[in-house]
Design an enzyme around this catalytic site. Structure first.
Site, PDB file in Angstrom:
ATOM      1  N   SER A 243     -67.671   9.841   5.180  1.00  0.00           N
ATOM      2  CA  SER A 243     -68.819  10.756   5.118  1.00  0.00           C
ATOM      3  C   SER A 243     -68.553  11.835   4.081  1.00  0.00           C
ATOM      4  O   SER A 243     -67.402  12.124   3.729  1.00  0.00           O
ATOM      5  CB  SER A 243     -69.037  11.402   6.486  1.00  0.00           C
TER       6      SER A 243
ATOM      7  N   TYR B 211     -67.652  15.561  14.237  1.00  0.00           N
ATOM      8  CA  TYR B 211     -67.942  14.559  13.213  1.00  0.00           C
ATOM      9  C   TYR B 211     -67.061  14.779  11.985  1.00  0.00           C
ATOM     10  O   TYR B 211     -66.504  13.835  11.424  1.00  0.00           O
ATOM     11  CB  TYR B 211     -69.422  14.654  12.856  1.00  0.00           C
TER      12      TYR B 211
END
Length: 273
Positions: A154, A167
């Site tokens: 990510s 996350y």
């Protein structure tokens, strides 16, 4: 082998976890068009069946297995079932991931309002949900001395995105795991076993819809900041991940391992000036 043949996935047996999600749908489409046989792991039989029909409509062989990737025994059972049908595994895409509402801080909240247990769950889902399948299915790939594992990283692993602590921590872990696993497999099992990651830019999915859109469908301030920070000046479309995915699974990337490839419209490259 000609260049077009190098990009082909014909006769390759590829497992995809999280194949029932929005990015997973694009991945299944790419695998089918590239000629792979596809095994979709998920927790919803209805969604698995939907993906199987989509793959078969493109002429691909597709099977599906109900399995929770956080449950090692369930993943081991899935491996046994896959080997009984296919006899081998050539590739793995770890597409399970996303965020958990309690692990996301609201605009008006203190960072200390972050729910610790939900943050831990977000870390476990994204990081352990990648490590467990990699260790279970990766053993087959390593034993044959050839194959490719793709993890999903990510922007959060490169840039500290606000509000999503769990996350962010997990995706940093995935980058580290990708490099570690790539190194260990190559040193121990040879130069045809590869592990890489894709770091998508900002794509509108069910997992981030509440962060990026208002109830009327317009972009939130957060989404607009992402767009303003992207030289392409837009969000990505899941289909734009397909080429990179096929490349990393195919023989065209034979000398590429331990890498994270950004597919982000230039977001990570741009300083904003």
């Amino acid at each position: 082998m000609g260049i077009l043949e190098k990009f082909s996935l014909r006769n390759k047996k590829i497992i995809i976890t999280g194949g029932t999600g929005i990015l997973g749908k694009a991945f299944v489409h790419a695998l089918a068009e590239a000629g792979a046989s596809i095994c979709i792991l998920g927790r919803s039989q209805e969604k698995i069946d939907e993906r199987i029909k989509e793959a078969q409509a493109l002429g691909a062989e597709a099977i599906g297995i109900i399995a929770d990737v956080m449950d090692e025994q369930a993943v081991q059972a899935a491996k046994s079932e896959i080997l009984a049908q296919w006899g081998t595994i050539d590739g793995l895409i770890n597409a399970v991931g996303g965020n958990i509402p309690g692990a996301t801080i609201g605009d008006q909240q203190s960072i200390f309002d972050n729910k610790i247990q939900d943050t831990i769950k977000a870390i476990e889902l994204n990081l352990y949900g990648t490590i467990i399948p990699s260790m279970v299915f990766g053993e087959i790939i390593a034993s044959k001395g050839k194959g490719s594992i793709i993890n999903i990283s990510s922007l959060a692993a490169s840039r500290p995105l606000t509000r999503v602590l769990g996350y962010t921590v997990a995706k940093h872990g995935i980058d580290g795991f990708t490099k570690w696993m790539a190194t260990e497999l190559a040193l121990r099992y040879g130069d045809q076993v590869r592990v890489n990651a894709i770091a998508p830019g900002v794509f509108l999915t069910e997992q981030n819809r509440n962060l990026l859109t208002n109830p009327d469908g317009s972009y939130t301030d957060r989404a607009q900041k992402f767009i303003n920070g992207t030289p392409y000046r837009r969000l990505g479309d899941p289909s734009e991940l397909e080429g990179t995915l096929v490349y990393l699974l195919s023989d065209a990337s034979a000398f590429v391992t331990g890498e994270t490839i950004f597919v982000d419209g230039g977001f990570d490259a741009w300083c904003g000036v």
